[in-house]
Design an enzyme around this catalytic site. Structure first.
Site, short mmCIF file in Angstrom:
data_model
loop_
_atom_site.label_atom_id
_atom_site.label_comp_id
_atom_site.label_asym_id
_atom_site.label_seq_id
_atom_site.Cartn_x
_atom_site.Cartn_y
_atom_site.Cartn_z
N ASP A 47 0.73 -1.05 0.07
CA ASP A 47 0.11 0.08 0.04
C ASP A 47 0.84 1.20 0.01
O ASP A 47 0.41 2.38 0.61
CB ASP A 47 -0.79 0.06 1.37
N CYS A 86 -4.60 -5.96 -2.87
CA CYS A 86 -3.40 -6.65 -2.48
C CYS A 86 -3.11 -8.13 -3.12
O CYS A 86 -2.23 -8.11 -4.04
CB CYS A 86 -3.11 -6.94 -0.85
N HIS A 143 -0.55 -14.03 1.68
CA HIS A 143 -1.56 -13.61 1.27
C HIS A 143 -2.13 -14.27 0.27
O HIS A 143 -2.96 -13.70 -0.76
CB HIS A 143 -1.68 -12.02 1.17
N ASP A 293 2.46 -3.23 -3.91
CA ASP A 293 1.50 -4.23 -4.51
C ASP A 293 0.19 -3.69 -4.98
O ASP A 293 -0.42 -3.88 -6.05
CB ASP A 293 1.01 -5.31 -3.33
N ASN A 294 0.11 -2.19 -4.90
CA ASN A 294 -0.89 -1.36 -5.25
C ASN A 294 -0.73 0.06 -4.92
O ASN A 294 0.39 0.16 -4.30
CB ASN A 294 -2.23 -1.80 -4.84
N LYS A 309 -5.75 3.25 -3.30
CA LYS A 309 -6.09 2.10 -3.53
C LYS A 309 -7.54 1.70 -3.60
O LYS A 309 -8.22 2.22 -2.93
CB LYS A 309 -5.74 1.41 -1.90
#
Length: 466
Positions: A47, A86, A143, A293-294, A309
């Site tokens: 994030d 994610c 995850h 990841d984003n 996000k």
């Protein structure tokens, strides 16, 4: 719950789609005979906003280690995450394919479908590097599905230390949801307990792993997947504050100062990894990649972009990316080479000298020829979708089609990075072309699950969900 028949059918559709896609843009660049295979250190933040690093424009947070990494390599300013959330991005990073080819990649379904995850039958980047003689380790956040059916060591990693779920308290190392705490810190498949701030524990694990890998005498892939600066909003000095948090989602907490402390702690962790590479004599033959990841959330900076996000605006999917490879990538450079998370699979396979004939079907493009030549590459279409607000996006070069909350847009993101000038009626042919391209791509992906976990904006502007 999903039935076995549904999952089998979805997997079959995924396999067929992958076979039809083939190696999109995968230009192999095999390692010359006799040249030592490079080590790979892949550092993933969680994030982190596009402009949260000093080298990307943030002036109120100190990131000297990451700024130095940029000075020693290339800063990629047109890097995109495969998703605005994610686990879908992480699935693309493992497979080199659009995450929507897999049931587990359908917009964070893991929150409501615990039986889903990255199946061990899916060939992954660590699988392929392991076959090529690499030692493979993951330290940090997984995850992509929980035990006993899923996990890093079922998907190509030799060793694992970290958390299985989407987030964890930085001091308690678990999540409290609706008053129930679930501890989540593991070494391989064994639950362990440690004392310390989670970012520091991940850095500790990476440094120890680099020492072990130095002595192993083999090239390595070390995936260093930090949880910072993902919620809960806790800096290294906030242990007493953490004890008062009743729910790990922690919507009412945090501050600019806490966020800065979290990012600066991440930077110190990266500094320790880079120092360990130097001390171990590994730095000169190690590819180091840093990305997120984003896009950013809550306290992140994304200027000059807009969005966050969970959104397909640039701020939700464009991420800061750094790459250092001494002797192969020119130091101190900036690149506008358009790239996306899934591109790292063919790129790293090529760098490792894995023959293209041994690659599975991939959607990603091998970036190595452009990275080593300092080129910006040929345009190619990229696609995203997100169930929340019925978001859809297609990009080709500087043009981007975006649908969101019932409205449709066409943006020139080079001239208008904040995505405010809608060119839909000014350039109708381009609008229809990209809209049709999205529809054709979407028809080749799996449909959303009826109960796919989605992000919705709460009244306070915070995204509900992982």
């Amino acid at each position: 719950m999903l039935s076995r028949r549904t999952l089998v059918k979805a997997g079959a559709v995924s396999a067929m789609a992958g076979a039809m896609t083939g190696l999109v843009g995968a230009r192999a660049a095999a390692r010359p005979a006799g040249q030592q295979a490079p080590n790979i250190l892949f550092i993933l933040a969680d994030d982190l906003g596009f402009a949260d690093l000093g080298c990307f424009g943030r002036d109120d947070i100190a990131t000297p280690a990451l700024d130095a990494l940029a000075a020693g390599g290339v800063a990629l300013h047109r890097s995109y995450a495969n998703s605005s959330v994610c686990s879908p991005t992480r699935l693309a990073l493992m497979t080199g394919r659009y995450q929507y080819r897999f049931p587990a990649g359908l917009d964070e379904p893991l929150g409501v479908h615990p039986e889903l995850g990255l199946a061990d039958s899916v060939v992954t980047l660590p699988d392929l590097l392991k076959r090529a003689g690499y030692a493979t380790s993951l330290v940090g956040k997984w995850h992509l599905g929980g035990l006993p059916d899923h996990g890093p060591r079922k998907s190509g990693y030799d060793r694992f230390f970290g958390i299985y779920q989407g987030g964890a308290d930085y001091f308690e190392h678990g999540m409290t949801i609706r008053g129930r705490f679930q501890h989540d810190l593991w070494e391989n498949e064994t639950e362990i307990h440690r004392t310390g701030y989670l970012t520091d524990l991940i850095a500790d694990g990476c440094v120890a792993e680099l020492g072990r890998l130095r002595d192993a005498g083999r090239p390595f892939l070390l995936s260093a997947h930090f949880t910072a600066p993902h919620w809960p909003w806790e800096g290294p000095a906030d242990e007493e504050v953490a004890k008062t948090i009743r729910d790990s989602f922690h919507y009412d907490g945090g501050s600019n100062a806490v966020y800065a402390a979290m990012v600066e702690s991440l930077d110190r962790g990266v500094a320790r990894l880079l120092a360990a590479l130097d001390a171990n004599g590994q730095a000169d033959n190690t590819i180091v990649i840093f990305t997120s990841d984003n896009g950013g959330e809550r306290f992140s900076k994304v200027w000059p972009l807009r969005g966050m996000k969970g959104e397909l605006l640039e701020g939700g999917i464009r991420v800061p990316t750094l790459l250092r490879w001494p002797g192969r990538v020119k130091a101190g450079t900036r690149s506008d080479l358009v790239n996306i998370t899934m591109d790292w699979v063919p790129t790293l396979l090529a760098a490792a000298g894995v023959p293209q004939a041994d690659w599975p079907a991939l959607d990603g493009r091998n970036l190595l020829p452009d990275l080593t030549a300092g080129a910006t590459g040929e345009p190619r279409p990229l696609f995203w979708r997100h169930k929340a607000q019925d978001q859809r996006a297609a990009m080709d070069g500087d043009l981007k089609y975006l649908a969101m909350s019932g409205h449709e847009f066409l943006f020139d993101i080079a001239a208008d990075p904040r995505e405010v000038a809608n060119l839909k009626t000014v350039r109708p042919a381009d609008f229809e072309r990209l809209k049709a391209a999205f529809a054709a791509w979407d028809a080749d992906m799996l449909p959303y699950l009826p109960s796919t976990f989605s992000y919705e904006l709460r009244g306070n502007g915070h995204l509900a969900g992982y």
